[in-house]
Design an enzyme around this catalytic site. Structure first.
Site, PDB file in Angstrom:
ATOM      1  N   GLY A 189      33.429  49.427  41.409  1.00  0.00           N
ATOM      2  CA  GLY A 189      34.356  48.339  41.741  1.00  0.00           C
ATOM      3  C   GLY A 189      33.778  46.954  41.559  1.00  0.00           C
ATOM      4  O   GLY A 189      34.300  45.972  42.091  1.00  0.00           O
ATOM      5  N   GLU A 192      35.261  43.357  36.377  1.00  0.00           N
ATOM      6  CA  GLU A 192      36.626  42.839  36.255  1.00  0.00           C
ATOM      7  C   GLU A 192      37.500  43.899  35.606  1.00  0.00           C
ATOM      8  O   GLU A 192      36.985  44.831  34.963  1.00  0.00           O
ATOM      9  CB  GLU A 192      36.630  41.574  35.395  1.00  0.00           C
ATOM     10  CG  GLU A 192      35.886  40.408  36.008  1.00  0.00           C
ATOM     11  CD  GLU A 192      36.414  40.040  37.383  1.00  0.00           C
ATOM     12  OE1 GLU A 192      37.585  39.658  37.510  1.00  0.00           O
ATOM     13  OE2 GLU A 192      35.648  40.150  38.361  1.00  0.00           O
ATOM     14  N   LYS A 207      32.615  30.905  37.339  1.00  0.00           N
ATOM     15  CA  LYS A 207      31.972  30.583  38.623  1.00  0.00           C
ATOM     16  C   LYS A 207      31.130  29.308  38.500  1.00  0.00           C
ATOM     17  O   LYS A 207      31.085  28.495  39.425  1.00  0.00           O
ATOM     18  CB  LYS A 207      31.127  31.764  39.072  1.00  0.00           C
ATOM     19  CG  LYS A 207      31.988  32.960  39.489  1.00  0.00           C
ATOM     20  CD  LYS A 207      31.183  34.239  39.551  1.00  0.00           C
ATOM     21  CE  LYS A 207      32.030  35.410  40.026  1.00  0.00           C
ATOM     22  NZ  LYS A 207      31.384  36.717  39.831  1.00  0.00           N
TER      23      LYS A 207
END
Ligand SMILES: NC(=O)C1=CN([C@@H]2O[C@H](COP(=O)(O)OP(=O)(O)OC[C@H]3O[C@@H](n4cnc5c(N)ncnc54)[C@H](O)[C@@H]3O)[C@@H](O)[C@H]2O)C=CC1
Ligand SMILES: N[C@@H](CC=O)C(=O)O
Ligand code: NA
Length: 447
Positions: A189, A192, A207
């Site tokens: 998980g 993306e 980011k």
């Protein structure tokens, strides 16, 4: 508040890795979250694409809906965890326009259209919070926006993508292949929905734009970030780096600089970087992230923690949700302040950055080679910090003959302007004694 006076309603958009964990906490920890806000906080709906899809946590069926717009129109707080541009942008705009609070982890959207969404939030007095968008669970945006708001931040440097850090770490420590490490990062998980965003560096670049935006009070977008991903990093690079005492990390760097014309600006960049094994960022393993912040008065600060994964990221989302709900309850949307354009620094090209290079090349196995190479560096005003030949170099600095084939020479340069470093490499390529430039990676040996 659209709920009754003593209740705030929450609508969740998307129930994937992060969303399903947010739903779990909102249901299982309703009492705790409500106590922290001061009124009952109730999850009233979860918009999904497929109500039958399996999820990390089984969301009560009565909460599930496929009508995201209807949900957005009837709640006090919208938590957007769909990702991507559309319909996320339209749903967030719709929520903010009616004064609902929005919490999101959508760095791709914020790095592209953050200024627009912030303006809509300000116009409608609606909280827009996105701590989860950078470095997952690590509180980094709030410290920059609040704790350091009386200081001048000059540099931010960090590992901000869990997937690529996981891949590089697995390749380095277990010898895993790139593809198998990526598959595992997806299973856990971290990645993306389209992992190209991780691998090509776009996620880290988004980011970097958000960090630069908040730290330097300047409206950067992802287009202002020089971006190189880890696709070109080979198992051979990692092995060679390891043999020389380095690890390879994907770094995001945002720093203020004075340009050639004396004007100030900021250089934002994302690229693989060689770090000595004793460097503090070298020990950041797996999907962990770490962010250095340098401020004029505070000096150096370091933030460390889990940068990806549903459960860690849900912590940042829930923190924002409590903050936003408190703001709605008290009617004062004060903190954290959104990004400002007060400093309005221009984005500068990476050419203006100060960098160090590691150059791995194969050269002819004969006398005078090192002198020829050294001349190229001198001509470009780039000095050599160290030179290594995995084999042998004679006391006179000549590559020792080891047979008919070329020999490997690895050079680490001193800090110089990026432009000069790149020109040096191009000039080396044209030298007859240089058979091939096998690897060029930026280095950070500062710490
Ligand atoms: N996974 C992580 O470690 C982190 C993720 N984020 C961000 O959080 C957001 C969510 O990430 P993940 O949960 O990992 O993604 P995911 O891909 O696991 O989940 C997204 C979910 O949204 C659903 N969805 C897509 N379109 C929809 C629509 N129109 N209506 C309703 N549902 C829809 C998908 O079916 C999927 O279940 C993204 O913006 C991501 O960049 C931020 C920090 C860390
Ligand atoms: N895909 C991202 C998720 C967190 O932001 C990552 O790997 O860091
Ligand atoms: Na964070």
């Amino acid at each position: 508040m659209t709920g009754s006076q003593d209740q705030l309603t929450v609508g969740l958009l998307g129930a994937g890795s992060v969303g399903s964990q947010v739903a779990r906490t909102l249901v299982e920890e309703r009492e705790l979250i409500s106590a922290r806000v001061g009124v009952d906080v109730r999850l009233v709906g979860v918009a999904v694409r497929d109500t039958e899809a399996p999820r990390d946590w089984r969301i009560p069926g009565e909460l599930l809906t496929t009508d995201a717009e209807e949900l957005v129109d009837r709640v006090d707080v919208v938590v957007e965890l769909i990702g991507g541009m559309e319909p996320a942008a339209s749903l967030i705009t719709r929520a903010l326009s009616r004064g609902a609070a929005v919490v999101t982890g959508n760095k791709a959207l914020l790095a592209a259209r953050g200024a627009e969404l912030t303006a809509i939030a300000a116009e409608h007095g609606a909280p827009l919070l996105y701590e989860a968008s950078v470095a997952g669970a690590i509180p980094i945006l709030r410290p920059i926006q609040e704790s350091l708001s009386g200081d001048r931040i000059t540099k931010i440097m960090g590992i901000v993508n869990g997937t690529t850090n996981y891949i590089l770490d697995q390749m380095d420590s277990t010898g895993a292949s790139f593809d198998s490490a990526l598959l595992e990062a997806q299973r856990l998980g971290y990645a993306e929905a389209d992992p190209t965003a991780d691998v090509e560096g776009h996620d880290a670049a988004a980011k970097a734009a958000i960090l630069g935006n908040l730290a330097f009070h300047s409206p950067f977008t992802i287009d202002d970030v020089h971006c190189e991903g880890i696709r070109e990093v080979t198992a051979g690079d990692i092995e060679a780096a390891g043999a020389s005492g380095y690890v390879i990390k994907l770094l995001a760097i945002a720093e203020t600089r004075a340009g050639d014309d004396g004007e100030s600006g900021a250089v934002l960049r994302v690229h693989p970087t060689l770090l000595p094994r004793h460097h503090p960022l070298a020990s950041v393993r797996g999907a962990f992230n770490a962010v250095f912040v340098v401020a004029e008065n505070a000096g150096e600060l370091m933030f460390y923690g889990q940068g990806a994964g549903g459960r860690p990221t849900s912590s940042a989302v829930l923190g924002d949700l409590v903050t936003a709900a408190r703001q709605l309850r008290t009617g004062s949307v004060t903190a954290p302040a959104g990004p400002s354009a007060q400093q309005a620094l221009p984005a500068m090209s990476i050419d203006q950055a100060l960098t160090q290079y590691y150059i791995d090349m194969t050269v002819e196995d004969r006398e005078g080679v090192i002198a020829e190479i050294a001349r190229v560096f001198a001509d470009h005003h780039v000095s050599i910090e160290s030179m290594r030949q995995p084999g042998a170099v004679s006391l006179e600095g000549e590559v020792e003959a080891t047979g008919d084939d070329g020999v490997t020479v690895q050079i680490v340069t001193h800090v110089a302007q990026e432009r000069a470093q790149r020109d040096t490499v191009e000039a080396l390529r044209t030298l007859q004694v240089v058979e091939s430039i096998d690897s060029v990676i930026r280095v950070d040996v500062d710490r």
